[in-house]
Design a protein around this motif. Structure first.
Motif, PDB file in Angstrom:
ATOM      1  N   ALA A 141      48.945  31.008  30.379  1.00 62.35           N
ATOM      2  CA  ALA A 141      49.058  30.170  31.567  1.00 62.35           C
ATOM      3  C   ALA A 141      48.257  28.902  31.317  1.00 62.35           C
ATOM      4  N   VAL A 142      48.743  27.790  31.861  1.00 65.98           N
ATOM      5  CA  VAL A 142      48.029  26.522  31.696  1.00 65.98           C
ATOM      6  C   VAL A 142      47.672  25.963  33.063  1.00 65.98           C
ATOM      7  N   ALA A 143      46.734  25.023  33.059  1.00 66.07           N
ATOM      8  CA  ALA A 143      46.207  24.448  34.298  1.00 66.07           C
ATOM      9  C   ALA A 143      47.334  23.986  35.216  1.00 66.07           C
ATOM     10  N   GLY A 144      47.178  24.291  36.510  1.00 66.29           N
ATOM     11  CA  GLY A 144      48.154  23.863  37.504  1.00 66.29           C
ATOM     12  C   GLY A 144      49.167  24.926  37.851  1.00 66.29           C
ATOM     13  N   GLN A 145      49.067  26.108  37.232  1.00 67.47           N
ATOM     14  CA  GLN A 145      50.053  27.157  37.477  1.00 67.47           C
ATOM     15  C   GLN A 145      49.468  28.285  38.312  1.00 67.47           C
ATOM     16  N   ARG A 146      50.334  28.854  39.169  1.00 62.96           N
ATOM     17  CA  ARG A 146      49.969  30.093  39.840  1.00 62.96           C
ATOM     18  C   ARG A 146      49.993  31.186  38.782  1.00 62.96           C
ATOM     19  N   THR A 147      48.885  31.902  38.640  1.00 60.68           N
ATOM     20  CA  THR A 147      48.696  32.788  37.486  1.00 60.68           C
ATOM     21  C   THR A 147      48.293  34.176  37.939  1.00 60.68           C
ATOM     22  N   ALA A 148      48.934  35.172  37.330  1.00 65.75           N
ATOM     23  CA  ALA A 148      48.520  36.570  37.506  1.00 65.75           C
ATOM     24  C   ALA A 148      48.019  37.080  36.164  1.00 65.75           C
ATOM     25  N   VAL A 149      46.879  37.748  36.178  1.00 63.04           N
ATOM     26  CA  VAL A 149      46.259  38.229  34.946  1.00 63.04           C
ATOM     27  C   VAL A 149      46.027  39.728  35.063  1.00 63.04           C
ATOM     28  N   ASN A 150      46.557  40.468  34.098  1.00 62.72           N
ATOM     29  CA  ASN A 150      46.344  41.907  34.013  1.00 62.72           C
ATOM     30  C   ASN A 150      45.075  42.142  33.175  1.00 62.72           C
ATOM     31  N   LEU A 151      44.051  42.721  33.798  1.00 64.56           N
ATOM     32  CA  LEU A 151      42.753  42.882  33.144  1.00 64.56           C
ATOM     33  C   LEU A 151      42.542  44.312  32.671  1.00 64.56           C
ATOM     34  N   ALA A 152      41.996  44.445  31.481  1.00 67.04           N
ATOM     35  CA  ALA A 152      41.721  45.765  30.914  1.00 67.04           C
ATOM     36  C   ALA A 152      40.261  46.144  31.131  1.00 67.04           C
ATOM     37  N   GLY A 153      40.032  47.440  31.388  1.00 62.20           N
ATOM     38  CA  GLY A 153      38.677  47.972  31.412  1.00 62.20           C
ATOM     39  C   GLY A 153      37.876  47.661  32.651  1.00 62.20           C
ATOM     40  N   ILE A 154      38.558  47.332  33.768  1.00 57.96           N
ATOM     41  CA  ILE A 154      37.820  47.065  35.008  1.00 57.96           C
ATOM     42  C   ILE A 154      38.667  47.529  36.181  1.00 57.96           C
ATOM     43  N   ALA A 155      38.028  48.140  37.164  1.00 60.22           N
ATOM     44  CA  ALA A 155      38.731  48.677  38.323  1.00 60.22           C
ATOM     45  C   ALA A 155      38.823  47.632  39.424  1.00 60.22           C
ATOM     46  N   THR A 156      39.802  47.779  40.288  1.00 59.89           N
ATOM     47  CA  THR A 156      39.974  46.830  41.394  1.00 59.89           C
ATOM     48  C   THR A 156      38.747  46.805  42.303  1.00 59.89           C
ATOM     49  N   GLU A 157      38.061  47.960  42.399  1.00 60.69           N
ATOM     50  CA  GLU A 157      36.880  48.032  43.272  1.00 60.69           C
ATOM     51  C   GLU A 157      35.755  47.114  42.793  1.00 60.69           C
ATOM     52  N   GLU A 158      35.789  46.735  41.518  1.00 56.90           N
ATOM     53  CA  GLU A 158      34.745  45.874  40.957  1.00 56.90           C
ATOM     54  C   GLU A 158      35.090  44.392  41.069  1.00 56.90           C
ATOM     55  N   LEU A 159      36.243  44.101  41.661  1.00 54.03           N
ATOM     56  CA  LEU A 159      36.712  42.723  41.778  1.00 54.03           C
ATOM     57  C   LEU A 159      36.903  42.363  43.239  1.00 54.03           C
ATOM     58  N   ALA A 160      36.859  41.072  43.539  1.00 56.41           N
ATOM     59  CA  ALA A 160      37.043  40.627  44.919  1.00 56.41           C
ATOM     60  C   ALA A 160      37.445  39.161  44.933  1.00 56.41           C
ATOM     61  N   ARG A 161      38.109  38.782  45.991  1.00 56.40           N
ATOM     62  CA  ARG A 161      38.389  37.360  46.206  1.00 56.40           C
ATOM     63  C   ARG A 161      37.072  36.585  46.194  1.00 56.40           C
ATOM     64  N   GLY A 162      37.083  35.431  45.571  1.00 57.92           N
ATOM     65  CA  GLY A 162      35.871  34.613  45.486  1.00 57.92           C
ATOM     66  C   GLY A 162      35.231  34.656  44.122  1.00 57.92           C
ATOM     67  N   MET A 163      35.572  35.684  43.326  1.00 57.12           N
ATOM     68  CA  MET A 163      35.100  35.709  41.941  1.00 57.12           C
ATOM     69  C   MET A 163      35.925  34.736  41.104  1.00 57.12           C
ATOM     70  N   THR A 164      35.418  34.433  39.896  1.00 59.67           N
ATOM     71  CA  THR A 164      36.086  33.468  39.023  1.00 59.67           C
ATOM     72  C   THR A 164      36.103  33.980  37.595  1.00 59.67           C
ATOM     73  N   LEU A 165      37.208  33.756  36.902  1.00 61.25           N
ATOM     74  CA  LEU A 165      37.310  34.030  35.474  1.00 61.25           C
ATOM     75  C   LEU A 165      37.144  32.728  34.705  1.00 61.25           C
ATOM     76  N   ALA A 166      36.327  32.785  33.651  1.00 64.60           N
ATOM     77  CA  ALA A 166      36.041  31.594  32.851  1.00 64.60           C
ATOM     78  C   ALA A 166      35.697  32.030  31.431  1.00 64.60           C
ATOM     79  N   PRO A 167      35.591  31.098  30.485  1.00 63.80           N
ATOM     80  CA  PRO A 167      35.262  31.472  29.099  1.00 63.80           C
ATOM     81  C   PRO A 167      33.911  32.174  29.012  1.00 63.80           C
ATOM     82  N   VAL A 168      33.783  33.089  28.034  1.00 62.02           N
ATOM     83  CA  VAL A 168      32.543  33.849  27.889  1.00 62.02           C
ATOM     84  C   VAL A 168      31.428  32.956  27.350  1.00 62.02           C
ATOM     85  N   GLU A 169      30.201  33.264  27.769  1.00 62.70           N
ATOM     86  CA  GLU A 169      28.976  32.631  27.274  1.00 62.70           C
ATOM     87  C   GLU A 169      29.043  31.112  27.330  1.00 62.70           C
TER      88      GLU A 169
END
Length: 635
Positions: A242-270
């Motif tokens: 996905a590139v900037a400006g697109q509505r994006t859905a991301v399937n994440l491995a190794g994390i449960a929905t209970e550990e995620l919430a609206r308001g969090m952000t995904l970004a490059p590591v470190e």
């Protein structure tokens, strides 16, 4: 294919969701409660592809927001990443309270283009429609929607009237929208979290910058947890990235929905760090009450929401319609970066009162004077990227700024930061201290003065010592390792200092001794040289000198540093020639037998056990011998 995100705005029951469905064929109301009550409660999504004026295919993503005043916080979670707005006003009702609040929010968030849509035009006659149009034109006067490219289009979602005009206007407006930069660092504010059968945990959001590819690793903020991208969808379709400006859905491995919430952000590591403080440019709406220093507000940025305390710089309060610099102290950490737009709402009653732009999400722990802070923020608000980098480096003074920290502070790719720093180094405004630390020229000059002065002061206080140790000098100058060694290298290059091993001294400056000190040095050296391995106690030798105890110990330190004397234990000091002779004796003895015990060693050297045991332990440490049981192997 160009992607543009369009947000709806407007009062409840003015037909925003029906309009999106008429345009796209997709019902953005996805919740059972929304369908049962007939109102939008949470943000919904739809998409449409249109041909652009030049034949290019335009991919339009719609974010449909609730219009009820109770759900403005949900509206704010969806409106932050939009490129243009559809301001929806029902022709049979005209401008209503949420029309005004939604429009104010779009203005505060820096939305700069859009279309005004008069829905339900089939419910009014031509004359009424014209009256509403005049009312809307007056409402929009001098706003970002008051221009020839921002049309006012009457439509009917029921009959389809005006839909073709609206689609043409959408295509024309979308072509004019600047594309988001896919070369910047990726950021995906999360607006939905759910589990999809066969896939697992899925999050969605509007990708506001950068790219997200399958199998990439991202960091979840503010939790700081690493996650892996198992799959990517763009507007509901699988994609490699996905590139900037697109509505994006991301399937994440190794994390449960209970550990995620609206308001969090995904970004490059470190790369980035969450913050609880941000310096901002803040402005109040003309309709707001005065805002006092220390006031608590509701803070909204992209999909996140928290409570913030407003600390105004240089003001006790600001009046409606006025702007100021302020520091926001957040109740919980958020990922905020320079350039982020935000909204503030009154703590109680909860109404929108203002907003602004984040200038610095990395304010110094120790606050400078208000005047310095204001000057810095003025530069951040109005300066060129190079001026901003220089200001960020300069405020760190002698500590300097790491290139990686500059990337995080400025939200710029590493290559961009290196390019800007290169220009500033060429102009003489910045200095590189090693490959990673930047220092302003002025503070580098100050650091060189401090180091030179520290060496001079050391010589003045310690005339019997040849020079100051590097680590001691670095500590006295209060410099980081990279900065210190860059400064030292420059001073040696300019021949203002000399460096030998671990010692630093002024050019031509060695040990300066008075006559009695030089005589005492010779006395100490002679005492140990003549004793061989049967050395006297150091305290007994020093007791016979005419010098005071402090100067005598400095002379001993000098002899130890120059390895004229060698200390093998807390109580025993030997002359180096005696120890060298001992090594030669052992080498000869090895030819007779490679093993030696304490008795044989005593016979060989003529010393008592008092000396034999410490000497053998010293030889073990020096790898001349190796202990095996009660014997030593001569190596």
């Amino acid at each position: 294919m160009k992607s543009v995100i369009i947000g709806t705005a407007g009062h409840i029951d003015h037909g925003k969701t029906a309009l999106v469905k008429a345009l796209t064929g997709i019902d953005a109301d996805r919740l059972e409660e929304e369908k049962r009550r007939g109102i939008t409660i949470d943000i919904g999504f739809a998409h449409l592809e249109l041909p652009g004026p030049d034949g290019e295919v335009l991919r339009l993503g719609f974010v449909d927001v609730p219009g009820h005043e109770r759900f403005v916080r949900n509206m704010l979670a969806g409106i932050g990443g939009i490129d243009l707005v559809l301001l929806v006003i029902a022709a049979d009702e005209g401008i209503k309270p949420q029309t005004r609040e939604h429009f104010d929010i779009c203005s505060l968030l820096g939305v700069r283009s859009g279309i005004t849509v008069l829905t339900k035009s089939d419910l009014v006659d031509r004359e009424t429609l014209e009256v509403v149009r005049l009312e809307v034109e007056d409402f929009l006067r001098s706003s970002f929607l008051d221009n020839p490219k921002s049309a006012i289009i009457p439509v009917s979602s029921l009959t389809g009237a005006g839909m073709d005009d609206l689609k043409r206007a959408l295509a024309a407006a979308a072509v004019e929208v600047p594309e988001k930069d896919a070369n910047l660092l990726a950021r995906l504010p999360i607006d939905r979290v759910f589990t999809m059968k066969g896939f697992g945990t899925v999050v969605t959001g509007t990708l506001v910058s950068g790219r997200i590819a399958k199998e990439s690793e991202l960091e979840l903020f503010p939790a700081g947890r690493r996650v892996r991208v198992r799959g990517v969808q763009v507007h509901g379709n699988p994609a490699d990235e996905a590139v900037a400006g697109q509505r994006t859905a991301v399937n994440l491995a190794g994390i449960a929905t209970e550990e995620l919430a609206r308001g969090m952000t995904l970004a490059p590591v470190e790369t980035f760090r969450s913050t609880s403080r941000a310096d901002v440019s803040l402005s109040l709406l003309p309709s707001a009450r005065p805002l006092k220093n220390g006031a608590r507000v509701h803070f909204h940025a992209y999909t996140s929401e928290t409570i913030a305390t407003v600390n105004l710089y240089g003001h006790k309060q600001i009046a409606p319609g006025i702007g100021a610099f302020a520091q926001l102290r957040l109740a919980r950490p958020e990922l905020l970066l320079p350039g982020d737009r935000f909204i503030i709402r009154q703590f109680s009653p909860v109404v929108t009162i203002g907003g602004g732009i984040v200038l610095d999400a990395s304010p110094l722990a120790r606050k400078p004077r208000v005047e310095e802070t204001l000057a810095f923020l003025e530069t951040i608000a109005k300066g060129s990227p190079e001026q901003i980098l220089l200001a960020r480096v300069s405020r760190r003074k002698q500590a300097g700024l790491k290139v990686g920290d500059a990337v995080a502070e400025m939200n710029k790719p590493l290559a961009t930061v290196r390019g800007m720093s290169g220009q500033l180094k060429e102009s003489g405004e910045l200095v590189s201290c090693g490959p990673e630390v930047l220092l302003s020229h002025a503070w580098f000059a100050k650091a060189t003065e401090n180091v030179s002065e520290a060496v001079k002061q050391f010589h003045d206080k310690n005339p019997l010592v040849a020079g100051i140790g590097k680590e001691e000098l670095r500590d006295k100058a209060s410099l980081g390792e990279e900065v210190f060694y860059a400064v030292l290298e420059e001073l040696v290059k300019q021949r203002k200092l000399e460096s030998a091993g671990e010692l630093v001294h002024l050019p031509g400056r060695g040990v300066v001794m008075k006559d009695e000190e030089a005589a005492s040095k010779k006395t100490i050296e002679d005492a140990f040289a003549s004793a061989g391995l049967k050395v006297p106690a150091l305290k007994d030798v020093l007791a016979g000198l005419k010098l005071d105890k402090a100067r005598a110990h400095k002379i001993v330190t000098l002899l130890l540093r120059d390895k004229v004397l060698i200390k093998i234990s807390e109580e025993l000091v030997f002359h180096r020639e005696a120890l060298e002779k001992l090594r030669r004796q052992l080498a000869i003895e090895k030819a007779k037998s490679p093993r030696i015990d304490v008795a044989r060693f005593k016979d060989l050297t003529g010393v008592s056990r008092k000396y034999a045991i410490p000497l053998l332990e010293y030889l073990d440490r020096e790898h001349v011998t190796r202990r095996v049981g009660d014997e030593r192997v001569i190596l």
